[in-house]
Design an enzyme around this catalytic site. Sequence first.
Site, mmCIF file in Angstrom:
data_model
loop_
_atom_site.group_PDB
_atom_site.id
_atom_site.type_symbol
_atom_site.label_atom_id
_atom_site.label_comp_id
_atom_site.label_asym_id
_atom_site.label_seq_id
_atom_site.Cartn_x
_atom_site.Cartn_y
_atom_site.Cartn_z
ATOM 1 N N LYS A 115 0.820 -1.204 0.000
ATOM 2 C CA LYS A 115 0.000 0.000 0.000
ATOM 3 C C LYS A 115 0.859 1.262 0.000
ATOM 4 O O LYS A 115 1.888 1.327 0.672
ATOM 5 C CB LYS A 115 -0.925 0.013 1.219
ATOM 6 C CG LYS A 115 -1.937 -1.123 1.226
ATOM 7 C CD LYS A 115 -2.949 -0.975 2.344
ATOM 8 C CE LYS A 115 -4.010 -2.063 2.272
ATOM 9 N NZ LYS A 115 -5.105 -1.853 3.225
ATOM 10 N N THR A 116 0.384 2.255 -0.726
ATOM 11 C CA THR A 116 0.963 3.579 -0.709
ATOM 12 C C THR A 116 -0.164 4.582 -0.924
ATOM 13 O O THR A 116 -1.285 4.210 -1.256
ATOM 14 C CB THR A 116 2.068 3.727 -1.771
ATOM 15 O OG1 THR A 116 2.750 4.974 -1.581
ATOM 16 C CG2 THR A 116 1.497 3.669 -3.179
#
Length: 245
Positions: A115-116
Amino acid sequence: MEQHDIGRRLATPLMNPAYPPVVPRFTDREYLTIVYRTDRDALRAVVPEPLEIDEPLVRFEVMRMGDVTGYGPYTEAGQAIPVRHRGERGEYLHAMYLDNFPATASGREAGAYPKTIGAPALYVDHGALVGVLDHGTLRVATATMGYKHHELDPDEAAAQITVPTFMLKLVPGYDGTPRTAQLVRTEISDVVVKGAWTGPARLQLFAHVLAPLADLPVREVVSASHVVTDLTLSPVTPVHDYLAH
């Protein structure tokens, strides 16, 4: 604060951790999913061994979380790749972009989700279900699907979203060498499908150096679905240790 108290803490910052100590339950999680065919060589460049590729397919998805325990509503977009691991069919989570920092930090630290931060959105526009992903001020993905054209069997919808998922858990040591390098597995449980549809769809991906979704180019749209569901995410389990090999 005494040493034994520190050992009970979940995350930093110590007095205001980045995410809460909860097992999140997702209520009214809405998916727009488009499965497309891509280049086999492009997949080989990003799928880690010992995962194996069958057909050169990618699943692009935008998910609007209606309500999540501990995090509230947010939206997420990303790519997953159908794979096999020791004969079991599943998906490798390649990239995920969120507009919620606590969910991003929790996914990376407590799990292994890639995730970012990004700016995804899911909405209806003049009879089309639209999913988009922006990185900063630039558009990197636009997906459209005919809104609720045909009902999809709920069992088929549940099967789409409950396949086992595999991810890389990478944690560097303080000297820059790998401290953790594992392939992990998880799956979705306690699924309640509230609605499911299919229809015609299109997908555009735009090149961006920091959001390289277009490195897995769209050659043919294979299928599309729109699903509304409640679900729970299970904890991750290591299935392969790269440092041990």
